[in-house]
Structure formats: C-alpha cells, structure tokens
Design a protein around this motif. Structure first.
Motif, PDB file in Angstrom:
ATOM      1  N   ASP A 144      -7.686  -0.887  -8.100  1.00 45.84           N
ATOM      2  CA  ASP A 144      -7.157  -1.345  -6.810  1.00 45.84           C
ATOM      3  C   ASP A 144      -7.757  -2.684  -6.420  1.00 45.84           C
ATOM      4  O   ASP A 144      -7.053  -3.582  -5.946  1.00 45.84           O
ATOM      5  N   MET A 145      -9.069  -2.835  -6.622  1.00 43.54           N
ATOM      6  CA  MET A 145      -9.745  -4.083  -6.302  1.00 43.54           C
ATOM      7  C   MET A 145      -9.178  -5.237  -7.130  1.00 43.54           C
ATOM      8  O   MET A 145      -8.914  -6.321  -6.605  1.00 43.54           O
ATOM      9  N   ARG A 166      -6.187  -5.467  -8.609  1.00 35.08           N
ATOM     10  CA  ARG A 166      -4.804  -5.752  -8.190  1.00 35.08           C
ATOM     11  C   ARG A 166      -4.760  -6.571  -6.901  1.00 35.08           C
ATOM     12  O   ARG A 166      -3.963  -7.498  -6.782  1.00 35.08           O
ATOM     13  N   LYS A 167      -5.608  -6.213  -5.941  1.00 32.66           N
ATOM     14  CA  LYS A 167      -5.577  -6.878  -4.629  1.00 32.66           C
ATOM     15  C   LYS A 167      -6.333  -8.202  -4.612  1.00 32.66           C
ATOM     16  O   LYS A 167      -5.860  -9.170  -4.024  1.00 32.66           O
ATOM     17  N   SER A 168      -7.502  -8.238  -5.218  1.00 37.31           N
ATOM     18  CA  SER A 168      -8.367  -9.413  -5.107  1.00 37.31           C
ATOM     19  C   SER A 168      -8.312 -10.368  -6.295  1.00 37.31           C
ATOM     20  O   SER A 168      -8.736 -11.510  -6.176  1.00 37.31           O
ATOM     21  N   TYR A 169      -7.828  -9.887  -7.436  1.00 38.27           N
ATOM     22  CA  TYR A 169      -7.801 -10.709  -8.644  1.00 38.27           C
ATOM     23  C   TYR A 169      -6.443 -10.624  -9.340  1.00 38.27           C
ATOM     24  O   TYR A 169      -6.365 -10.293 -10.528  1.00 38.27           O
ATOM     25  N   TYR A 202      -4.972  -9.602 -13.423  1.00 37.53           N
ATOM     26  CA  TYR A 202      -4.331  -8.296 -13.587  1.00 37.53           C
ATOM     27  C   TYR A 202      -3.311  -8.325 -14.729  1.00 37.53           C
ATOM     28  O   TYR A 202      -3.346  -7.481 -15.622  1.00 37.53           O
ATOM     29  N   GLN A 208     -15.176 -14.506 -10.927  1.00 37.23           N
ATOM     30  CA  GLN A 208     -14.673 -15.340  -9.849  1.00 37.23           C
ATOM     31  C   GLN A 208     -13.438 -16.043 -10.391  1.00 37.23           C
ATOM     32  O   GLN A 208     -13.437 -16.576 -11.505  1.00 37.23           O
TER      33      GLN A 208
END
Length: 151
Positions: free
Chosen positions: A81-82, A84-87, A91, A142
């Motif tokens: 989930d992290m 998909r949403k943040s990176y 993905y 990052q």
C-alpha cells in the motif's frame, strides 16, 4: 609598547583551525570501491523487488526490505500500500536503467532511472546495506523527478 606577536600567532592558529575544519566538512566523503560481485548483488536485490512489485507479490517485495523497514512498516500488505501510494514510479515502471552503485561507508546507493507509464522520468535512489548474513537488503528509497538525461 606591547608586543603583538602572541595575538598574531593566536589569530593565525585559530584561522588555521577554522580552515582545517572547513576543509574536512567540504571535502568529499571517501567512497570504497565495490567489487563486481557486490555491484551485482545490490542490483539484483533492487531488480527482484521491482519485479515482485510489478506482479503484486507483496510478500516477496517486502522480503527484500531491511529489518529497519520491515519493523517500521509492519506487514507486507502495508508495504505494498505504501509503495502504491507514495512511490507510484517504482510500482510499475515502463522502463528502468540502472546506474553504477556507489558505497558510502557501508551504505550503498543504487540509482535507477525510471520512466513511468505517462512518460515522465524519475530517479530512484535506493539505499542498500549488507546484512550480517551477507545478503543485501533495501533500507530506503527516495524517488525524485529526473530532469537530467536518461542513460
């Protein structure tokens, strides 16, 4: 008349100290050369995690994370989930180009140039660290826009 030599010497000593400190802070940190096997191992762990993410294999993708990441995130599903949403660029990248990894005092930086599905260019900076069992694990990532030239 008072002799100014001691204060001049003190001034010069202080100036030399400040210059030495500034040089140490501004000089580039020494990087150790990675062996060819190290470079391959670092790249392999990042490639394997990208492949697992692309197939939605959360457990495998999470297995390449270092213990500090696993402890912070908690579960493979939270990890997915992290990502998909943040990176979103890592993905499911449309393309990847690996640059040569660099060792900075035991912390290796693996740069990966990515292009997402819309054609935007990104640079992923993976920090990878050798574990006690000699395996490589990802300690962080990052992702920044890549304004430079793609490899």
């Amino acid at each position: 008349m008072k002799n100014s030599l001691p204060s001049s010497c003190l001034f010069l000593a202080r100036l030399a100290g400040w210059l030495a400190a500034a040089f140490m802070l501004l000089a580039p940190m020494h990087s150790w050369a990675l062996t060819e096997a190290d470079e391959k191992g670092v790249r392999a762990v990042v490639e394997a995690q990208l492949a697992a993410l692309a197939r939605d294999d959360a457990a495998t993708a999470f297995s390449f994370a270092a213990p500090n990441v696993r402890e912070t995130v908690g579960t493979a599903s939270r990890f997915m989930d992290m990502v998909r949403k943040s990176y979103p660029a890592i993905y499911r990248p449309a393309s990847t180009a690996f640059l040569k990894p660099e060792d900075h005092h035991g912390q290796v930086i693996q740069r990966v140039q990515l292009t997402d599905e819309s054609g935007s260019a990104w640079l992923a900076l993976y920090s990878v660290q050798r574990q006690k069992d000699k395996s490589w694990r990802i300690t962080g990532c990052q992702v920044i826009p890549n304004k430079g030239r793609m490899a």
